[in-house]
Structures are given as structure tokens and as C-alpha cells.
Design an enzyme around this catalytic site. Sequence first.
Site, PDB file in Angstrom:
ATOM      1  N   HIS A   1      39.272  48.368  41.608  1.00 50.09           N
ATOM      2  CA  HIS A   1      39.849  47.248  41.176  1.00 50.09           C
ATOM      3  C   HIS A   1      40.466  47.561  40.529  1.00 50.09           C
ATOM      4  O   HIS A   1      40.823  48.086  39.821  1.00 50.09           O
ATOM      5  CB  HIS A   1      38.628  45.845  40.483  1.00 50.09           C
ATOM      6  CG  HIS A   1      39.363  44.668  39.889  1.00 50.09           C
ATOM      7  ND1 HIS A   1      40.227  44.241  39.407  1.00 50.09           N
ATOM      8  CD2 HIS A   1      38.865  43.167  40.676  1.00 50.09           C
ATOM      9  CE1 HIS A   1      40.748  43.182  39.764  1.00 50.09           C
ATOM     10  NE2 HIS A   1      40.285  42.351  40.090  1.00 50.09           N
TER      11      HIS A   1
ATOM     12  N   ARG B   1      46.564  37.862  37.944  1.00 49.65           N
ATOM     13  CA  ARG B   1      47.479  37.917  38.362  1.00 49.65           C
ATOM     14  C   ARG B   1      47.998  36.777  39.418  1.00 49.65           C
ATOM     15  O   ARG B   1      49.236  36.154  39.413  1.00 49.65           O
ATOM     16  CB  ARG B   1      47.891  39.172  39.856  1.00 49.65           C
ATOM     17  CG  ARG B   1      47.983  40.479  38.970  1.00 49.65           C
ATOM     18  CD  ARG B   1      47.515  41.812  39.787  1.00 49.65           C
ATOM     19  NE  ARG B   1      46.149  41.699  40.056  1.00 49.65           N
ATOM     20  CZ  ARG B   1      45.045  42.237  40.932  1.00 49.65           C
ATOM     21  NH1 ARG B   1      46.239  42.663  41.989  1.00 49.65           N
ATOM     22  NH2 ARG B   1      43.962  42.122  41.019  1.00 49.65           N
TER      23      ARG B   1
END
Lengths: 531, 224
Positions: free
Chosen positions: A317, A337
Site C-alpha cells: 500500500h 487521497r
Amino acid sequence: MYTEELTIKAAAAAAKREENIKKSVPRMTAEEKNELLAAYHPDHNKDQSKTVLIGKNKGDKVPSELWTLLHSKSRISGADIGAEPEISAEVLVIGGGGAGAAAAIEAARAGAKTVLVTKLRLGDANTMMAEGGIQAADKDNDSPVRHFIDAYGGGHYAAKKELLKKLVCEAPEAIMWLSKLGVEFDKTSDGEMITTHGGGTSRKRMHACKDYSGAEIMRTLRDEVLNLGVTVTDFTAAAEILLDGDGKAAGAALVNMETGKIFTAEAKTVIIATGGIGRLHCQGFPTSNHYGATADGLVMAYRAGAKLIYADTLQYHPTGAAYPGQIYGALVTEKVRSLGAKLVNADGEIFVHPLETRDTVSAAIIRECKERGKGVDTDLGCGVWLDTPMIDMINGEGTTEKRIPAMLRMYERCGIDIRKEPVLVYPTLHYQNGGIDISPDCSVTGIENLYAAGEVTGGIHGRNRLMGNSLLDVIVFGRTAGISAAEKSKTAKHGKPSSDHICRYEKELEKAGIDTGAVSPAFLPDYTGRK
Amino acid sequence: MSKTVNVYFFGKKYEVPDDLTIMAAMEYAGYRLVRGCGCRGGFCGACATVYRIKGDKGIKTCLACQTKVENDMYIASLPFFPLDKQVYDIEKLGTDEKVMMRLYPEIYACIGCNACTKSCPQNLNVMQYIAYAQRGDYAKCAELSFDCVMCGICSSRCPAGISHPQVAELARRLNGRYLMPECGHLKRTVARVQNGEYEKELEELLCKSEEELTNLYNNRDIEE
């Protein structure tokens, strides 16, 4: 709290924040992505994998850490498992995460005598820690077809198409199923789902429960498992699948995690839902995974004769916490994000589109730190800024608090206010893209009466999973495994459960001259003495 | 170089680096945890912990994976606390206040001491959400309890024997199942899938060549 030095470094991100919010970086072309991945993604690090020497995957490459487990002796090697089974079930579920719980619910609803064993507690699993959300194409501008294309391309055209088709088609129904159980999805006042993008999605189809999405789903499933009267045996790990004389699954050898006692369960059908691999810390990476993610299911299934698919591909990740030490490697959800925060380097420059697929963003961060020298150095290593103050600036004050309270809290505990200061991130080992080869009914290829679901399986996501497709996977395939196993248990017949296949496996190890000096499955990592 | 501090696990003294969490410090000291360790990320509630700083009058509570050690910390973990979970069929429950009265009547024995709120490692207003549960305001109870990790510390401090996390779990499920607005587009899509409306297009997709699929992916339009 940041050191004085890091506070000064963070000012570089702050100085360009206004400008960076307006700036958009183009997405990479397919060629650019391939080049980047080949050079910087850890999966492509050839000297970190080894060739399997025995079993169905002989000749295939797997991560070195997994290799050791696959080539080690069994924990029940030489143990007497001939005694009367202490547990007898129609459906035996191994694993207490999202897939195991969903399977147990459906098996119990179908009327099967269901027993769930788990080596820690029901709910101690990666599902509990999933933050960002769950994908489903349920809006009018979207369709399962689009969902398929996003996931198939994002997984590098490697997914088993029939599995992926099932995933996307049953996604809306999975959301409905969860809603009926009482899962509180974020909705507007008129009932519309509040959805966002994930990396690589072409439509905003990420459904969330703030940033406790997995926790909300897991605690609801756990509650329902208990309501249905499923026998839950916690602190009980499965060490091996037991087979009968014909090679059909017939139960499992279990170990009491507290007393060490080995005992057996006899079962008409067995479901492996043991999750992932993060706690093996492949290539020395930190992990976002829960304490028990040690690949147990892969090892058990492999010894029983299952085939692994894409076991060489792991998901790192992109945004693991790189600072401070007490949360090193912890997940900073992709939703950060999705809500607009961008990744910037030491000079305050944006260097990658924040919503490329995870493998691409991870490789871009590694390149920034390792090749370009534009990472931010700390006493723990290197990282880049994830510019969290952008979220409230873009979406209005209060957004961070409302939409990602867990992130706000995690950093608050470290003395960092993510609404005012950016956070340092670096890739963290997050997910096992591959796993046990299954059919769409979750049956394990080649072994009768054996099923598998969730992160332990492979093929659904190809070689890279999109955000929000694993929570979906555990529900869709967890339920399917429960339904299939319960149905099969009505007619399944098997002989006496035995561990003869373990002896044969160990003889093969011996013949090949392999001695790792270890036993497996690992059950738990060993952190004693670690600073 | 980090400094070290003295901590006491179950009364026994250990010298550990001061930048470790309580959980990591126990491991540093040599504990191989089976109990009291789950997600290690503040979501699962496995590592409920109580401690006292030597000389302080108050007892403090925390999650061991989320809290750094301090000097002279006397630490005991609370890996399990017997909560009372009632068994029910969510489809057969209504949403009036009688639901709580029937399943968790002990909430009405709350004496208002607020020990639950003071002990919550997530800083939730526990007593207030119990008050909402008493009144049958399950939406409010759900909202206030949403960040609960069900560690059970609140219940360990409660003189009335309330199982706060279970009360809250029920309230959230009632809220999600009955009180939140139904989702129209979800219902429509599920019906479309069940009618097989995407079947043909998907079957065609499955038959496409690798090259065609690559093209579709690389040229798909992305919602702004």
C-alpha cells in the site's frame, strides 16, 4: 509530534499547497507504468523470491518468506491425531475475519451445523482494519461492466475472468445484504450513497462508513454470527487440513493457542478463510496487517494438494505511516487521497497522480526516495508527504473530522494534527494479491469438500487489487463459500480424517534434501526483544 | 538514541525504550503475546489496558497499541471482559424504546457516575449514548458510539453492570437496518442485475481478446 527538523521540512509542502491544489498531474501511459513497475515495484525484485521445489507449484517463484513456510515441517508432524474428534461439524470455518464470518452466516442460515475456529478472537482480522471502503457499481452512471474493466486492467489483465465477473455482478447485492444486516453506510439525507474514487476506478463507487468501513462491517457480521448460534471457538488455530483416504477434506487438526493442546475436528466440508500474509514482513517491509496475518491457510492448503495462483504478487500500500515510530507501517487510508490530498516530495513538488493504482503509486514513491533523492529523511528511514491539510481546504472545514475520524485520531495520539500538518508516508505490505486457486463456487481446485474465500484465495484481483475490492471480495465470496459448503454438506461423505498426506509431504521434503529448521504454519510473528 | 523508562508490567519492573508503545514495550521485554493483541492499529479493541503513573491518584485507560510508555507506568492489560450480548433476530425487532427495555434493561440502572465516558480510550461520550439508548433515540446513540472499538473498558468501570458496547452495537444495527433512509439507486441496480441486464455485455467482454480489453481499459473515461 514532529521534530524541529521535520517541521522545517514540512514547510516545503505548505509553501506550495495552494498552488499544488490547483495543479493536476496527468495519469501515466501504460508504457510509463510498466517501466516504473519493472524498475521499482518490490514484486520485481528478483532476488527476493525463490523457486518452489515440491507440490503443485513446483517451479514457480514465491516470496522467500513464504517459501520457507511451504518447505518447512508440519506443526503436527508425528503428533497423534487418531483420537476421537472433539469437534464435529457439517461446515467447519477456519478463520474469524470478514470472509469466515460471512461464510458462517450463510452456512448457518442454510441450516448446516456450523463451527468457526479462529486463532485469535472473532473479528481479529484485516477486515476490521479496512478503512477506505467497499466498491459496488450501483449508481446510474456506472455498471458492473465498468467495474470489471477497471479491476481487470488494474490487475494487469491477469484476473480469472469468471471470478471477477462474479465479484462485480454480486457487488450491489452485497451492499444490500450488508445494509439489511444494519451496516451504516455513509448516505445523504435522501438515501443516496456518498461515494468517492479509489485508485484506478473510473467511477466514484467507493462506499464507506466514515473511515471505519471494515470495522463497521466486521462488528456487524460478528454480531450476526453470534445471533445465529454459530459455535465460535476462539484462540484455536488450524494447523492442517485433514484428508480421508480418497484425498477428500474431512476435518482439521487444531491447536489451542493458550495451552498448545493439539486436537481434531471432523467436518463434512471445510472452509479456509485465514486471510493474508503481511506479518511475514516480506523484503523487510512494515505491514498494515493484523497480528495473525501469517499465511497459515496457504501452507495448510498447499500441503493438502491445493494449487496457488499468483503467490508471487503482493500489494504494497503506497501510504503506510513512515513517521512517528509508534505507528510505523500503519495504514493511512487511500480515502485520504480520494478526498483530495496529494503526494508531494521533499521539495514540495507533486510527483505522481494520487489515484493511480496502488502498485504504481508505491513504485513512484520508492523511485522518489531511492533514485531521485527527493524523499524526506527521518531517523526511521525515508518517506514523502501526503498533504492532508488539502482535504479541508478543498472540501470545507470539518471534512477531515467527519469523513476520516480514525486517521485524525491516530495522528492526534502522536501529537500531529493532520488538518494543519502533512503526514509522512512510505509503502507498507498490505495485501496478498494471489492465493489458493478456486472456482466461482469457492471450491478449492482438486480437493473435494474443501472451500476457500477471502484474502487467502487468488485469481479474483489478478496481479494488483484495487481499493475497495477486498471488502467486497470477503462478502461476495465469503457468502458463496458458506452457501456452497452448506449445500455440499448435505450429501458429502468422507472416510476417517487422517494426516497421511503430511507424512508424504515431509518425505518429499526429505527426498529433496530440504530442511529449513522451522515448522509451519507460523500462527503468529515473533516480536520478542524487538525494538 | 532513544532514552529508556521504567515500566511495570503486572507489577514487575522492566527498562524499555521510551518511544515504544505499551504493546511494543511488552514485546521488547520478552512477552510473546497471544492475548491482548489484535490489529495493532487501534481498530479491534483487543488491547484494552489500565495503568497508573506511580504517585498519581487516578487510574488511566488506553489501547496498548496506540499509547507510548511513560516512566513509572504500572500497567495491567484487560484482554477480556465479560460483556453481556443478547441474542436477537434483527428482522423481528422494532425500533421503539421497548427493544432496549427488553434486551438491555440494565441501562436504566445507570447512576450517572460518568465513569464509562472518563475511561473510553476513543474519547466517546459513552454515558450520553447510553442516555439516548434509554430514550429509544437509536440514531443518536449510533452516531455517538460510531467510533467504538468494543474494548469493554467502559463496562469494566460501570457500577451498574452495563455492557455499553453491546448496547451501542444494537443501536447501530437498528439505525442501519431501519432508521437510515433506503437507497433508491442500490435497489434499482440490484433489480437490474437480477434481471440479467448486464449479462450480455459481460459475456461479450469475457470473449474479447487481450488487445481489445487493453484498449478498453486504456481509453476508458474517468469521472471527474
